[in-house]
Scaffold this motif. Structure first.
Motif, short mmCIF file in Angstrom:
data_model
loop_
_atom_site.label_atom_id
_atom_site.label_comp_id
_atom_site.label_asym_id
_atom_site.label_seq_id
_atom_site.Cartn_x
_atom_site.Cartn_y
_atom_site.Cartn_z
N ASN A 86 0.97 -1.27 -0.10
CA ASN A 86 -0.06 -0.14 -0.09
C ASN A 86 0.90 1.38 0.08
O ASN A 86 1.93 1.16 0.54
N GLU A 88 1.70 3.93 1.77
CA GLU A 88 1.58 4.34 3.05
C GLU A 88 2.81 5.70 3.22
O GLU A 88 3.75 5.54 3.16
N MET A 89 2.04 6.94 3.32
CA MET A 89 2.86 7.97 3.55
C MET A 89 2.53 8.62 4.66
O MET A 89 1.53 8.24 5.58
N TYR A 90 3.24 9.67 4.99
CA TYR A 90 2.98 10.35 6.29
C TYR A 90 1.36 11.30 6.20
O TYR A 90 1.43 12.15 5.59
N PHE A 92 -0.04 13.04 8.12
CA PHE A 92 -0.20 14.44 8.99
C PHE A 92 0.71 15.38 8.09
O PHE A 92 0.58 16.61 8.49
N LEU A 93 1.13 15.04 6.99
CA LEU A 93 2.17 15.90 6.10
C LEU A 93 1.34 16.08 4.89
O LEU A 93 0.20 15.11 4.21
#
Lengths: 304, 317
Positions: A86, A88-90, A92-93
């Motif tokens: 997947n 998956e990134m940060y 909250f950024l």
């Protein structure tokens, strides 16, 4: 043929006593989209993890641009971009900050390049928004954008269309085709969906239980001398059989169609003869066994 | 080197763009405010003529000592107070009243413990959260050494700890200066070192205090960081580190009561270097040099374990 971008030789991964991946051998070439097809648990993700340095290699090696992933991981991965499972990134950024983050791990931040890849994947409108507001399709695209940041020679994507709707899948397919054609990138894409890889890829490797069971060319041009099977729909049929026999071509009638094995270059001549005899020709088409049929035949009705 | 600084900057970005650190800063600010309110409410305005005031204090304390009703147990404490007061008069050092700027900073020094708690929380999650977010895959498929990524995370933790320490000092000094003014400042700090009274400038005192607390923080952060890397689980790392940070001295004094020789080699027996300034070493045979060497060895072990595990481990989902 030019030197392949990636050479995989005798690649093996053991975990405990189990061999997840056994003695894989294949090449990936520039400008090619290579599909990696197999049921879930066949070892696709494990192979890709080894290719991007997330997992150690038990045996064999992967060479990317001639550099060994096993011995010189940093040098070998310089020109590799990837997305495993997947995207998956940060959360909250913002998308932009995520790209800044991953770019600065590889070199100085280059805003121009970030703009380019953002445009390439069509995220300009949302790039300043936080990733947690993104749809799955947007995340997939951001995932591809981060993989492209450092202009890789090899792009490794694990199930890039997973969970996307048909229009999203189409979009991703178009990006990848464009990348391979225009930027001459080698793209290695895994999928468990046959129809998917058939549409996207130039070549397909089929993996089952950690072993490569087949390599298929999807887009093959018939050579002149190659013998192929053609299906004919001609009325009246018995007259057609007579004509074919005169031409020394064996024909077999089935389901109201005639099947003949014939050299590729002979097809126009056959057509001409039938017309000369004033037969009604409804169709002359190559009998292409679909990839699906071949795949199912290979995997023994395999469960995907 | 530039690459490493960029990695640290990345970690800072991830910290600053989340609420966690800002909540901590807010709690710290609230604590300073609370101290201020308490000081304003309770502390009497400090006397103009402090020498005269101290002399009357000494007289009343001596009367207390002479009083038969005063319990014996209280007497050493009273004697000590008289000793301090006398020392100040003899050396012309005014007491550190808490309603002065310097005195107020001295009051809030204890919040360094709060900062240590915050840093334990950050150090415990900075590695494990990458696993729980799933971002570890994207981080580790970059063409760089894994140990650099790990070390950058630790350096970021320590950097932010330093920022919090400085923030605490600067804010409480500024608040103290605004509220209490800059006159009447005591410039020297009096303390007892093995039954002998000494004095140093307040600047040296604050430096010694924060310096020793900071060393302790570096150690407990390394410990939390190691646990977080091993177990990929922040709850466990936080719990274990907090127990050791705040119950460590109790544990080591219990153990030393049994007179076990190994106590002085336990890392948390050595973490509070301030004991070598004021107070006494927690176990026999310990010195500042001894503690520093023990701490360095533990630090290398903690970081070494974290790096080896991080380097070798396969990234699976």
């Amino acid at each position: 043929m030019a030197e392949p971008v990636a050479k995989i030789r005798h690649l093996t991964k053991r975990m405990g006593n189990r061999e997840i991946v056994k003695d894989l051998n294949f090449d990936i070439h520039k400008g090619e989209i290579l599909g990696f097809l197999g049921p879930n648990g066949a070892g696709k993700t494990t192979t890709m993890r080894m290719m991007v340095g997330l997992m150690s290699i038990s045996e064999g090696d992967i060479k990317i641009n001639g550099k060994s992933v096993r011995r010189h991981k940093e040098a070998a991965l310089k020109k590799v971009g990837g997305m495993i499972e997947n995207p998956e990134m940060y959360q909250f950024l913002s998308g932009f900050d995520n790209l800044v983050h991953f770019q600065s791990m590889m070199g100085p931040v280059n805003k121009q390049r970030i703009k380019e890849v953002t445009k390439l994947v069509g995220l300009e409108g949302a790039i300043k928004n936080k990733v947690k507001t993104y749809s799955l399709g947007m995340r997939q695209r951001l995932g591809i954008a981060q993989a492209l940041l450092h202009s890789p020679d090899l792009l490794i994507l694990d199930e890039p269309t997973n969970g996307l709707d048909p229009s999203g899948i189409r979009e991703i397919r178009d990006y990848l085709r464009r990348l391979a054609r225009e930027e001459d990138i080698a793209v290695f894409v895994s999928s468990h969906l046959l129809s998917e890889v058939e549409l996207l890829c130039d070549r397909i490797i089929i993996i089952q239980n950690g072993v490569i069971t087949d390599v298929e060319n999807v887009r093959q041009d018939n050579s002149e001398d190659e013998t192929i099977t053609m299906a004919l729909r001609v009325v009246p049929q018995d007259k057609a059989i007579g004509i074919l026999n005169d031409l020394n071509i064996a024909a077999r009638a089935e389901d109201g169609r005639l099947f003949v094995n014939i050299a590729y270059k002979q097809i126009p001549k056959l057509n001409q003869k039938l017309v000369e005899h004033q037969l009604d020709i409804y169709a002359i088409e190559p009998l292409k066994q679909s990839l699906e049929e071949r795949f199912l035949a290979k995997t023994g009705g395999g469960q995907l | 080197m530039m690459q490493f600084l960029r990695l640290v900057k990345n970690e800072n970005m991830k910290l600053y763009k989340r609420k966690l650190l800002w909540v901590m800063v807010l709690i710290l600010a609230a604590s300073i405010t609370l101290s201020l309110v308490i000081t304003l409410k309770t502390a009497d305005k400090h006397p103009k003529d402090w020498k005269h005031h101290l002399k009357t204090e000494i007289a009343s304390k001596e009367a207390e000592l002479a009083d038969k009703k005063t319990p014996e147990d209280f007497k050493p404490e009273i004697k000590k107070e008289i000793k301090f007061d006398q020392y100040r008069i003899n050396h012309n050092i005014p007491p550190m009243y808490s309603d002065t700027a310097v005195g107020f900073v001295n009051e809030t020094l204890g919040y360094s413990g709060l900062i240590t708690l915050f840093i334990i929380i950050i150090a415990s999650s900075i590695v494990s959260q990458e696993y729980s977010w799933g971002t570890i895959k994207l981080v580790l498929m970059r063409p760089l050494k894994r140990w650099k990524v790990l070390l950058a995370k630790y350096v970021s933790v320590i950097f932010n700890a330093l920022i919090l320490f400085l923030l605490l000092m600067i804010v409480s000094f500024t608040v103290g200066m605004i509220v209490f003014g800059i006159d009447d400042m005591s410039s020297r700090f009096v303390f007892e070192e093995q039954d002998k009274l000494k004095d140093v400038s307040v600047f040296t005192h604050f430096l010694q205090y924060f310096g020793s607390k900071f060393v302790g923080l570096i150690m407990i952060a390394a410990f939390a960081f190691m646990l977080s890397t091993i177990f990929k689980n922040n709850a466990l790392a936080i719990a274990l580190s907090i127990i050791i940070q705040f119950a460590g001295s109790i544990i080591s004094s219990l153990l030393s009561a049994f007179d076990k020789g190994f106590v002085k080699y336990i890392f948390f027996t050595n973490t509070d270097l301030y004991k070598y300034v004021e107070g006494s070493p927690p176990a026999k045979g310990m010195s500042l040099e001894f503690s520093i060497i023990v701490l360095i060895i533990y630090f290398v072990i903690f970081m070494g374990i974290a790096i080896v595990i991080f380097e070798k481990r396969d990234v699976t989902s």
